[in-house]
Motif scaffolding. Sequence first.
Motif, PDB file in Angstrom:
ATOM      1  N   GLU A 122       0.830  -1.199   0.000  1.00  0.00           N
ATOM      2  CA  GLU A 122       0.000   0.000   0.000  1.00  0.00           C
ATOM      3  C   GLU A 122       0.869   1.256   0.000  1.00  0.00           C
ATOM      4  O   GLU A 122       0.553   2.242  -0.668  1.00  0.00           O
ATOM      5  CB  GLU A 122      -0.916  -0.003   1.225  1.00  0.00           C
ATOM      6  N   TRP A 123       1.961   1.225   0.742  1.00  0.00           N
ATOM      7  CA  TRP A 123       2.834   2.389   0.830  1.00  0.00           C
ATOM      8  C   TRP A 123       3.537   2.657  -0.498  1.00  0.00           C
ATOM      9  O   TRP A 123       3.645   3.811  -0.932  1.00  0.00           O
ATOM     10  CB  TRP A 123       3.859   2.177   1.942  1.00  0.00           C
ATOM     11  N   VAL A 124       4.001   1.605  -1.158  1.00  0.00           N
ATOM     12  CA  VAL A 124       4.660   1.774  -2.452  1.00  0.00           C
ATOM     13  C   VAL A 124       3.690   2.340  -3.470  1.00  0.00           C
ATOM     14  O   VAL A 124       4.038   3.195  -4.286  1.00  0.00           O
ATOM     15  CB  VAL A 124       5.254   0.435  -2.928  1.00  0.00           C
ATOM     16  N   GLY A 125       2.436   1.860  -3.427  1.00  0.00           N
ATOM     17  CA  GLY A 125       1.409   2.390  -4.320  1.00  0.00           C
ATOM     18  C   GLY A 125       0.949   1.381  -5.355  1.00  0.00           C
ATOM     19  O   GLY A 125       1.708   0.513  -5.788  1.00  0.00           O
ATOM     20  N   ARG A 126      -0.299   1.501  -5.713  1.00  0.00           N
ATOM     21  CA  ARG A 126      -0.873   0.601  -6.719  1.00  0.00           C
ATOM     22  C   ARG A 126      -0.214   0.815  -8.078  1.00  0.00           C
ATOM     23  O   ARG A 126       0.095   1.939  -8.464  1.00  0.00           O
ATOM     24  CB  ARG A 126      -2.375   0.834  -6.834  1.00  0.00           C
ATOM     25  N   GLY A 127      -0.047  -0.289  -8.761  1.00  0.00           N
ATOM     26  CA  GLY A 127       0.537  -0.216 -10.091  1.00  0.00           C
ATOM     27  C   GLY A 127       2.048  -0.199 -10.112  1.00  0.00           C
ATOM     28  O   GLY A 127       2.664  -0.238 -11.173  1.00  0.00           O
ATOM     29  N   VAL A 128       2.666  -0.146  -8.930  1.00  0.00           N
ATOM     30  CA  VAL A 128       4.129  -0.141  -8.846  1.00  0.00           C
ATOM     31  C   VAL A 128       4.604  -1.567  -8.602  1.00  0.00           C
ATOM     32  O   VAL A 128       4.135  -2.239  -7.686  1.00  0.00           O
ATOM     33  CB  VAL A 128       4.620   0.772  -7.712  1.00  0.00           C
ATOM     34  N   SER A 129       5.510  -2.031  -9.424  1.00  0.00           N
ATOM     35  CA  SER A 129       6.040  -3.379  -9.268  1.00  0.00           C
ATOM     36  C   SER A 129       6.902  -3.463  -8.019  1.00  0.00           C
ATOM     37  O   SER A 129       7.745  -2.606  -7.772  1.00  0.00           O
ATOM     38  CB  SER A 129       6.864  -3.760 -10.506  1.00  0.00           C
ATOM     39  N   LEU A 130       6.684  -4.510  -7.230  1.00  0.00           N
ATOM     40  CA  LEU A 130       7.443  -4.709  -6.003  1.00  0.00           C
ATOM     41  C   LEU A 130       8.037  -6.113  -6.052  1.00  0.00           C
ATOM     42  O   LEU A 130       7.442  -7.080  -5.585  1.00  0.00           O
ATOM     43  CB  LEU A 130       6.529  -4.539  -4.779  1.00  0.00           C
TER      44      LEU A 130
END
Length: 311
Positions: A118-126
């Motif tokens: 959630e902190w990295v953000g939606r749509g961001v590959s982790l």
Amino acid sequence: MPDSPLSDSPYEVLGVSIDADEATLRVAYRRALRQAHPDTGGSPAAFHAVQRAWVLIGTPEARAAFDRGRGGASGDGGSREAWAPPAPRARRDSRPLARSHGHPGGFSRERYLTLIREWVGRGVSLDDPYDPALVRSAPRDLRHILADALAEEATARALPNLGIAYTIWHDLATDAAGPSAPPKLDHLVLGPTGLFAVQSEDWGGPVAFKRGELIGEALEGERPVRALAARAKAIGRAARVKPTALVVVVPDEHAAEPLQLGGSVRGATVALVRRSRLVSAIREGLPGSAHLGGTEVMEVRSRLQAVVRFA
């Protein structure tokens, strides 16, 4: 054990940026060493941290190895700071171990994985939620959740050495109310020396008792003993048993003494224990804490098995 997610990186300890040149690094080390020395107003812990930082990045070879580890893959084929779940290890002896139930650290790891995404953000590959660079850039609350998971797992690796006379439950769900979420108990240990409610913690700094409660700058208003007592009471009420001890276990460097007593709560002895001292403290029993007879241990175990729920 790898460094805690709450601990400063060696660059932060020395007060330099990660792209500092060799001369700047050496000057910063000497300055930090003077400031941290106990004879000039520092502390043994701070002095040790500066020395360890220099070991990690003080030479070009060590710094290159550390920097490779910060990004994930290191020269030895693995992550330098192994914050991912540990792989199972083969046993090297045949001594009977304590019986264990539950998944230590599992609840905290699930929370961490959910919140870091959630902190990295939606749509961001982790690709790697445990990448050291990512972890150290996250807010303290997130790093604290991961630190707690690691602390629970470290305790869980030690407790089976108590032996076959003991039974251990990990990550127990409770209905305890209060501001400290989640309302779960990290470990419950039952054996001839008593029924121990154990909370594994890593606040990233030292703590100590004052008037029956833990204090320390890193706590940020938490009241750990009160929260632990509420969780232990909730489980004890459901099983119709009474814990004989409430134990908070922390990394060795965060407690001034191996074992500190903090009075009692509802008849249960309260203690702050260094992680390396935990097994012997339980095996010996805490001063003033009631021991249990063989028949009583069996009865308490049956009552707990009937009501225990896992988080």
